[in-house]
Design an enzyme around this catalytic site. Sequence first.
Site, PDB file in Angstrom:
ATOM      1  N   PHE A  25       0.849  -1.187   0.000  1.00 46.18           N
ATOM      2  CA  PHE A  25       0.000   0.000   0.000  1.00 46.18           C
ATOM      3  C   PHE A  25       0.889   1.243   0.000  1.00 46.18           C
ATOM      4  CE2 PHE A  25      -3.238   2.954   1.507  1.00 46.18           C
ATOM      5  CZ  PHE A  25      -4.331   2.536   0.754  1.00 46.18           C
ATOM      6  N   TRP A  60      -0.917  -2.358   8.280  1.00 45.45           N
ATOM      7  CA  TRP A  60      -1.574  -3.155   9.315  1.00 45.45           C
ATOM      8  C   TRP A  60      -1.006  -4.576   9.354  1.00 45.45           C
ATOM      9  CZ3 TRP A  60      -4.586  -2.167  13.320  1.00 45.45           C
ATOM     10  CH2 TRP A  60      -5.271  -3.229  13.921  1.00 45.45           C
ATOM     11  N   GLU A  61      -0.629  -5.104   8.209  1.00 45.22           N
ATOM     12  CA  GLU A  61      -0.127  -6.473   8.104  1.00 45.22           C
ATOM     13  C   GLU A  61       1.366  -6.616   8.403  1.00 45.22           C
ATOM     14  OE1 GLU A  61      -3.928  -6.050   6.188  1.00 45.22           O
ATOM     15  OE2 GLU A  61      -2.060  -5.011   5.657  1.00 45.22           O
ATOM     16  N   VAL A  84       1.680   5.112   6.042  1.00 46.33           N
ATOM     17  CA  VAL A  84       0.280   5.428   6.305  1.00 46.33           C
ATOM     18  C   VAL A  84       0.131   6.938   6.157  1.00 46.33           C
ATOM     19  CG1 VAL A  84      -1.639   5.228   7.921  1.00 46.33           C
ATOM     20  CG2 VAL A  84       0.192   3.527   7.965  1.00 46.33           C
ATOM     21  N   GLU A  88      -9.344  11.385   5.827  1.00 51.93           N
ATOM     22  CA  GLU A  88     -10.412  12.168   6.446  1.00 51.93           C
ATOM     23  C   GLU A  88     -11.115  11.433   7.581  1.00 51.93           C
ATOM     24  OE1 GLU A  88     -13.010  13.360   3.312  1.00 51.93           O
ATOM     25  OE2 GLU A  88     -11.414  14.388   2.221  1.00 51.93           O
ATOM     26  N   THR A  89     -10.681  10.209   7.876  1.00 50.51           N
ATOM     27  CA  THR A  89     -11.328   9.424   8.933  1.00 50.51           C
ATOM     28  C   THR A  89     -10.278   9.020   9.973  1.00 50.51           C
ATOM     29  OG1 THR A  89     -10.916   7.271   7.909  1.00 50.51           O
ATOM     30  CG2 THR A  89     -12.895   8.467   7.182  1.00 50.51           C
ATOM     31  N   HIS A  91      -9.211   6.233  10.593  1.00 53.67           N
ATOM     32  CA  HIS A  91      -8.522   5.026  10.138  1.00 53.67           C
ATOM     33  C   HIS A  91      -7.006   5.170  10.288  1.00 53.67           C
ATOM     34  CE1 HIS A  91      -8.088   1.365   7.762  1.00 53.67           C
ATOM     35  NE2 HIS A  91      -7.188   1.990   7.014  1.00 53.67           N
ATOM     36  N   PHE A 116      12.292  -0.056  12.284  1.00 55.72           N
ATOM     37  CA  PHE A 116      10.991   0.604  12.229  1.00 55.72           C
ATOM     38  C   PHE A 116      10.987   1.623  11.096  1.00 55.72           C
ATOM     39  CE2 PHE A 116       7.857   3.752  13.767  1.00 55.72           C
ATOM     40  CZ  PHE A 116       6.757   2.910  13.870  1.00 55.72           C
ATOM     41  N   ARG A 130      10.241  11.910   2.926  1.00 57.50           N
ATOM     42  CA  ARG A 130      10.912  10.975   3.836  1.00 57.50           C
ATOM     43  C   ARG A 130      11.308   9.673   3.145  1.00 57.50           C
ATOM     44  NH1 ARG A 130       7.809  14.359   6.269  1.00 57.50           N
ATOM     45  NH2 ARG A 130       8.171  15.075   8.390  1.00 57.50           N
TER      46      ARG A 130
END
Length: 157
Positions: A25, A60-61, A84, A88-89, A91, A116, A130
Amino acid sequence: MRVESETEAASRRAGLRICLVVSRFNEPVTGSMETAALDCLAQEGVDPAHVDVVHVPGAWELPLGVRLTLAKGNYDGVVALGCVIRGETPHFEYVSMGATVGLQAVTRESGVPVGFGLLKTDDGAQAFARAGGDNGNKGEEATLAVLEMCDLAARLR
């Protein structure tokens, strides 16, 4: 504690087994981080034949991807790379925190250094800054951190 020579360090690094666990993603960002991590490993003397890359769907995975990778392979270190970008949420907060806490838990439970390399940014411009832009490349930074921790582990053995 005996100080390791440069020759000894280079020889040991050549034998390190490292795995990159990379989120697909936001691939334009994570792909740049993956390339920088691979380049860094080569520059630091890690044998490319001892480097594996595993892709997971998203940030998330990452924790489970790292956990499964460590269970399957005999790795000296793992570099987790993901991105990530705030939307707008809420999440963003859930995914960022879940991935962060999960990676911390895997590191603590496994005793294996986990780099990390999870970007958490407000927008795409910050992410690209970044991942090879004005703010360096966090893929390289996470990889250098893993190598330093591998060095520490070797010195303390």
